[in-house]
Design an enzyme around this catalytic site. Structure first.
Site, PDB file in Angstrom:
ATOM      1  N   HIS A  69       0.842  -1.199   0.000  1.00  0.00           N
ATOM      2  CA  HIS A  69       0.000   0.000   0.000  1.00  0.00           C
ATOM      3  C   HIS A  69       0.873   1.243   0.000  1.00  0.00           C
ATOM      4  O   HIS A  69       1.873   1.313   0.720  1.00  0.00           O
ATOM      5  CB  HIS A  69      -0.918  -0.001   1.228  1.00  0.00           C
ATOM      6  CG  HIS A  69      -1.691   1.273   1.416  1.00  0.00           C
ATOM      7  ND1 HIS A  69      -1.229   2.322   2.187  1.00  0.00           N
ATOM      8  CD2 HIS A  69      -2.881   1.676   0.915  1.00  0.00           C
ATOM      9  CE1 HIS A  69      -2.111   3.309   2.170  1.00  0.00           C
ATOM     10  NE2 HIS A  69      -3.114   2.938   1.408  1.00  0.00           N
ATOM     11  N   SER A  70       0.513   2.233  -0.823  1.00  0.00           N
ATOM     12  CA  SER A  70       1.178   3.530  -0.857  1.00  0.00           C
ATOM     13  C   SER A  70       2.648   3.366  -1.261  1.00  0.00           C
ATOM     14  O   SER A  70       2.939   2.858  -2.345  1.00  0.00           O
ATOM     15  CB  SER A  70       1.029   4.217   0.507  1.00  0.00           C
ATOM     16  OG  SER A  70       1.425   5.564   0.460  1.00  0.00           O
ATOM     17  N   LEU A  71       3.598   3.772  -0.393  1.00  0.00           N
ATOM     18  CA  LEU A  71       5.005   3.571  -0.708  1.00  0.00           C
ATOM     19  C   LEU A  71       5.301   2.086  -0.906  1.00  0.00           C
ATOM     20  O   LEU A  71       6.146   1.709  -1.718  1.00  0.00           O
ATOM     21  CB  LEU A  71       5.878   4.143   0.420  1.00  0.00           C
ATOM     22  CG  LEU A  71       7.394   4.080   0.228  1.00  0.00           C
ATOM     23  CD1 LEU A  71       7.818   4.882  -0.996  1.00  0.00           C
ATOM     24  CD2 LEU A  71       8.109   4.589   1.481  1.00  0.00           C
ATOM     25  N   GLY A  73       3.169   0.093  -2.285  1.00  0.00           N
ATOM     26  CA  GLY A  73       2.707  -0.146  -3.646  1.00  0.00           C
ATOM     27  C   GLY A  73       3.753   0.244  -4.666  1.00  0.00           C
ATOM     28  O   GLY A  73       3.908  -0.410  -5.713  1.00  0.00           O
TER      29      GLY A  73
END
Length: 491
Positions: A69-71, A73
């Protein structure tokens, strides 16, 4: 394998947080190579050890799922971009799913990037670096990503908050980026009874309203922060009492648990109430509608303008009527029964029996001749699973073809033929006229009205529409009619 994002759990609070901030800034403003090589620099040794261990124990890369998720990802996309050339190619055939990633690796279809279009971090980098549009709306479509999933939260719904421009610099809008919301909303999409009708870029609106706003805010497709939505819209409620409102197009509305209220502004719609006592609010005069219930328990409603909604697990119907000389609005509340709708108004009670309905036998071939509907009302004919012949009248009717190889004679009037799914059989329609409509419901092979025409061909005097070996429609004698998007409709 899961990579945490900047908001995920960390081993050392201060140093890990500082490191995340530095990595986020480098991903945005440093050369593209940083995003591509991030996984090597941050986890290269670990990834090598994992590959070595897996090879020794007979684990093949196609059994590996890589997510983040996010970084995290970004790490997923970075690993995918280097997977063919490093670590002995061990990760080349792994399954990559990234959530809310600021970057996307597009080559080879390796990564599925899932995110909310109103998440200001999702896809903020153009593949790997920052550009001017990153500071504003950055919703250009990508092959690897979902394009139209909406986190319908308090911020997104508020007209006051939306005075501020959509931007990654607009910190309050980051509410849509929080990982626990992905953990809640994405499974709700996958578990939806309409999930098989969707595709990667379907417009899906999921309620994430707070207790404070849920009772007064209609969950709907506002199309904010994004390119224009097209095609059917899927709107999903929560486990609470939701207000869910469709638009003028094609909608699939699902309430889940709670006592939900549904509204729609037209089109052809599926509405599923789920658990609880659910209400369909017509927002119109009660006698403007024709109603029936089929043998599966679904309620079919057609209004005077030819819009049709199919209601499942909806127990209450709300409408109204105008007073003398058209003055005032008086509410009508109805309860669904086996034979019609029992309603109350102005301290009185009444009953609306189901309109003219003709049904085939559930599992056998049938010949069904319609009873002519009353003046100003619509009739309904249902085909079900057999190879049925449905014969209409000169009145207005709704035909539900069913799953067999059906033959339909519309008979005149303003008729609507509705076929559902991608295996409805091979149907033949006679007497299809200029005022008639053919509606395809729940067919994920059709992305929009324009793509429908790729399945249509002319055979002699007939129009032939074929999707696969399991479903086709022959419109007899219609090749020269010049059928248009008002007659062939994708729901």
């Amino acid at each position: 394998m899961a990579f945490r994002g900047s908001s995920g759990p960390r081993e050392v609070l201060v140093s890990d947080l500082v490191g995340d901030i530095i990595n986020d800034l480098q991903a945005g403003i440093c050369p593209a190579e940083f995003s591509d090589t991030y996984a090597i620099k941050a986890f290269g040794n670990l990834l090598g050890k994992v590959a070595e261990f897996a090879n020794k124990n007979g684990l093949t890369d196609d059994k590996v799922v890589v997510s983040g998720h996010s970084l995290g990802g970004l790490a997923v996309n970075s690993l995918a971009s280097q997977s063919d050339s490093l670590w002995g190619g061990f990760y080349s055939q792994a399954n990559y799913v990234a959530y809310a990633s600021p970057t996307q690796y597009e080559e080879g279809g390796k990564v599925l990037n899932i995110g909310f279009e109103n998440d200001p971090v999702f896809r903020v980098l153009n593949g790997s670096d920052l550009e001017f549009s990153s500071l504003f709306t950055h919703d250009a479509p990508h092959e690897s990503s979902t394009d139209n999933i909406v986190n319908f939260n308090d911020y997104y719904a508020s007209d006051v908050w939306n005075v501020l421009p959509a931007s990654i610099l607009n910190i309050p809008s980051w509410l849509s980026h929080l990982p626990f919301l992905y953990q809640d909303l994405i499974p709700r999409i996958v578990d939806s009874e309409f999930y098989n009708y969707t595709n990667q870029d379907s417009t899906i609106v999921v309620s994430a309203l707070s207790d404070t706003t849920r009772g007064s805010t209609w969950v709907q497709d506002l199309n904010r922060y994004a390119e224009k939505h097209t095609g059917p819209t899927f709107i999903l409620g929560s486990e609470h009492d939701d207000l869910i409102q469709g638009g003028k197009g094609i909608d699939y509305l699902e309430g889940n648990a709670g006592n939900d209220t549904f509204r729609d502004k037209g089109g052809f719609n599926f509405i599923s109430g789920g658990e609880g006592t659910d209400t369909f609010d017509t927002q119109a005069q009660f006698d403007f509608w024709s109603w029936t219930q089929d043998s599966h328990g679904d309620i079919w409603a057609r209004d005077k303008d030819g819009n049709v909604s199919v209601l499942n697990s909806v127990e209450q119907i709300k409408g109204g009527y105008t007073g003398l000389f058209g003055l005032g609005w008086h509410e009508i509340n109805g309860s669904v029964t086996d034979s019609g709708i029992a309603f109350t108004y102005a301290g009185k009670t009444g009953f609306k029996a189901w309109d003219a309905t003709s049904e085939a036998s559930l599992n056998s071939d049938s010949l069904v001749t319609a009873a002519k509907p009353a003046a100003g009302q619509s009739g309904f004919l249902f085909g079900y699973e057999g190879d049925d012949t449905l014969i209409g009248t000169t009145g207005d009717e709704v035909f539900a073809a069913g799953q067999g190889d059906d033959v339909i004679y519309t008979g005149g009037g303003s008729d609507i033929v509705m076929v559902t799914g991608e295996s409805f059989g091979h149907d033949t329609i006679y007497e299809f006229g200029a005022d008639d409509k053919l509606v395809f419901m729940g067919n994920s092979l059709i992305e929009d009205d324009n793509s429908l025409w790729q399945y249509a061909t002319v055979k002699g005097d007939d129009m032939y529409i074929s999707f696969n070996d399991e479903c086709s429609i022959t419109l007899v004698g219609c090749a020269s009619m010049g059928l248009n998007e008002q007659q062939l409709i994708t729901a």
